[in-house]
Design a protein around this motif. Structure first.
Motif, short mmCIF file in Angstrom:
data_model
loop_
_atom_site.label_atom_id
_atom_site.label_comp_id
_atom_site.label_asym_id
_atom_site.label_seq_id
_atom_site.Cartn_x
_atom_site.Cartn_y
_atom_site.Cartn_z
N ILE A 97 20.33 -54.47 -62.05
CA ILE A 97 21.26 -55.38 -61.39
C ILE A 97 21.53 -56.60 -62.27
N ILE A 98 20.49 -57.12 -62.90
CA ILE A 98 20.66 -58.27 -63.79
C ILE A 98 21.53 -57.88 -64.99
N ALA A 99 21.40 -56.65 -65.45
CA ALA A 99 22.18 -56.20 -66.61
C ALA A 99 23.66 -56.02 -66.26
N LEU A 100 24.01 -56.00 -65.00
CA LEU A 100 25.42 -55.86 -64.62
C LEU A 100 26.26 -57.04 -65.07
N LYS A 101 25.64 -58.18 -65.28
CA LYS A 101 26.41 -59.34 -65.72
C LYS A 101 27.01 -59.12 -67.11
N ARG A 124 32.79 -65.26 -66.59
CA ARG A 124 31.59 -65.43 -65.77
C ARG A 124 31.60 -66.69 -64.91
N PRO A 125 32.09 -67.84 -65.41
CA PRO A 125 32.13 -69.02 -64.53
C PRO A 125 33.03 -68.82 -63.31
N TYR A 126 34.12 -68.08 -63.46
CA TYR A 126 35.01 -67.83 -62.33
C TYR A 126 34.32 -66.99 -61.26
N PHE A 127 33.63 -65.95 -61.70
CA PHE A 127 32.91 -65.10 -60.75
C PHE A 127 31.76 -65.87 -60.10
N SER A 128 31.10 -66.71 -60.87
CA SER A 128 30.00 -67.50 -60.32
C SER A 128 30.50 -68.47 -59.26
#
Length: 130
Positions: free
Chosen positions: A51-55, A63-67
């Motif tokens: 799950i962590i590797a999905l990033k 990534r900031p937008y999704f976060s």
């Protein structure tokens, strides 16, 4: 002092940029699979690691937008749950006594209530004998 050296985008083997390089894979036959060797390496990987590797699927610039979207979504869900709790408890607080009152008065009509009030006032009237 820093010196900048220009770098070309050509392949050193081919000599031309972005040339079709099928010769690099000539040692692999059609029956062999590149992925088959890697599948054994993932056997000891845990679900949390996967799950962590999905990033890594999402490019770094997005990534900031999704976060921020995930943070706002969690905030909206929390706010909705809190608002639902407030509405539910308020409705129970005010509706329960009203429901009990309506249930006790549901058996009689308005005329029955007025006759009951007159009878009770006659019983409690001053000078009445016990």
């Amino acid at each position: 002092m820093v010196q900048i050296t220009p770098v070309s985008v050509t392949d050193e083997k081919a000599g031309a940029p972005y040339e079709d390089r099928d010769e690099d894979y000539s040692d692999i036959s059609d029956n062999e699979s590149i992925i088959s060797d890697d599948s054994d390496n993932y056997a000891d990987e845990t679900l949390a690691e996967r799950i962590i590797a999905l990033k890594e699927i999402v490019p770094p610039q997005y990534r900031p937008y999704f976060s921020s979207f995930a943070t706002k979504s969690v905030g909206a869900v929390e706010w909705t749950l809190k608002a639902g709790w407030i509405v539910t408890t308020s409705a129970l607080f005010f509706a329960s006594p009203l429901a009990i009152l309506l249930a006790s008065n549901a058996g009689g009509s308005r005329q029955d209530l007025s006759t009951q009030a007159q009878e009770s006032s006659e019983i409690i009237a001053p000078g009445a004998a016990l």
